[in-house]
Design a protein around this motif. Sequence first.
Motif, short mmCIF file in Angstrom:
data_model
loop_
_atom_site.label_atom_id
_atom_site.label_comp_id
_atom_site.label_asym_id
_atom_site.label_seq_id
_atom_site.Cartn_x
_atom_site.Cartn_y
_atom_site.Cartn_z
N GLN A 105 29.86 -70.97 -33.42
CA GLN A 105 28.60 -71.06 -33.79
C GLN A 105 27.59 -70.36 -32.81
O GLN A 105 27.73 -70.60 -31.64
N LEU A 106 26.70 -69.33 -33.10
CA LEU A 106 25.56 -68.93 -32.21
C LEU A 106 24.44 -68.85 -33.00
O LEU A 106 24.23 -68.84 -34.20
N GLN A 107 23.31 -68.67 -32.34
CA GLN A 107 21.96 -68.18 -32.75
C GLN A 107 21.52 -66.81 -32.24
O GLN A 107 22.05 -66.31 -31.16
N PHE A 108 20.81 -66.02 -33.13
CA PHE A 108 20.44 -64.52 -32.94
C PHE A 108 19.01 -64.69 -33.39
O PHE A 108 18.76 -65.12 -34.41
N LYS A 109 18.12 -63.63 -32.66
CA LYS A 109 17.13 -63.20 -33.22
C LYS A 109 16.85 -61.67 -32.83
O LYS A 109 17.26 -61.40 -31.79
N TRP A 110 16.17 -60.90 -33.80
CA TRP A 110 15.86 -59.59 -33.20
C TRP A 110 14.61 -59.43 -32.35
O TRP A 110 13.63 -60.08 -32.44
N GLY A 111 14.66 -58.40 -31.55
CA GLY A 111 13.79 -57.97 -30.61
C GLY A 111 12.90 -56.89 -31.36
O GLY A 111 12.93 -56.84 -32.61
N GLU A 112 12.32 -56.09 -30.54
CA GLU A 112 11.39 -55.03 -30.96
C GLU A 112 11.71 -53.83 -30.96
O GLU A 112 11.27 -52.57 -31.97
N LEU A 113 12.70 -53.33 -30.12
CA LEU A 113 12.96 -51.87 -29.79
C LEU A 113 14.05 -51.23 -30.52
O LEU A 113 15.21 -52.29 -30.80
N ILE A 269 25.71 -70.10 -28.00
CA ILE A 269 26.94 -69.78 -28.31
C ILE A 269 28.10 -70.80 -27.89
O ILE A 269 28.34 -71.18 -26.75
N ARG A 270 28.96 -71.26 -29.06
CA ARG A 270 29.81 -72.37 -28.56
C ARG A 270 30.92 -72.32 -29.63
O ARG A 270 30.98 -71.58 -30.86
#
Length: 282
Positions: A105-113, A269-270
Amino acid sequence: MKHFPWILCLLLPCLAARSLRHSGHPKEKWVTLFNGRDLTGWDSYIAPGKQDGGDGKTMVTGGLNNDAKKVFSVVQQDGHGVIRVSGEQWGGLSTLQEYDNFHLQLQFKWGELTWGQKKGKKKDSGLLYFAVGKHGADGNAWMRSQEFQIQEGDCGDYWGVAGAGEEVPANKKSDSEYVYDPSGQRYLFCATSTSGRHCIKRGDPENPTGQWNILDLYCQGDTSIHVVNGKVVMVLYHSQQMDNGQSTPLAKGKLQLQSEGAEVFYRDIRITPISQLPPGMQ
């Protein structure tokens, strides 16, 4: 005291439940893969390139653990350390350890570049699993692996990377477009198959750009499940790899996070071992 038996009857279920909770009943035992401070436990790999060394000679840049531009780094957000993938150069951040039979399991989010050929296009990254062999086998940047696609609007798609393949039930929309359907015909998706190496996930549960998303990946034996924000978007079977037309199983390997032209952040992240897939997900 004459009411004691009734009180006891009411308390027994609660006492029994409490006893189960404290009797060593097996629970998920998560192992954290990112310590929130640095990239201990991970290797970086940047697609090698050449540049002017300043003395009239060219020098090779990139390669294993030679990340001069800090494509992979740890930054602070909301008081917590997160992995920043700048996307400026193509490459991968891979675990030192190999895994099989797990729930990740992990988490993600988008940046701007966005950068290079991805400039102004959909932001792109990817979670590669069962990664084996040499670095740079695909696109000069990634290992042979199965890909849980992380791309705006396409999160959960499958790609076979550098000779890896999976069987996925799907509906054929065109010669190049197949969409996951649990009741569909099974197709083999790999670089050498007639159906190609890409299968589209079902639905689009990704959160709006800039918000955190939770990804769950279940792998047991040669079967995998892609889950985005709690929604199953694909189930994949018979994980394999192709060499000279011969198929062999691919059910253990490293994990790799892609840098592919877009800024993206990862946290929490695990991983935990599993002996079976969650019921009702297949």
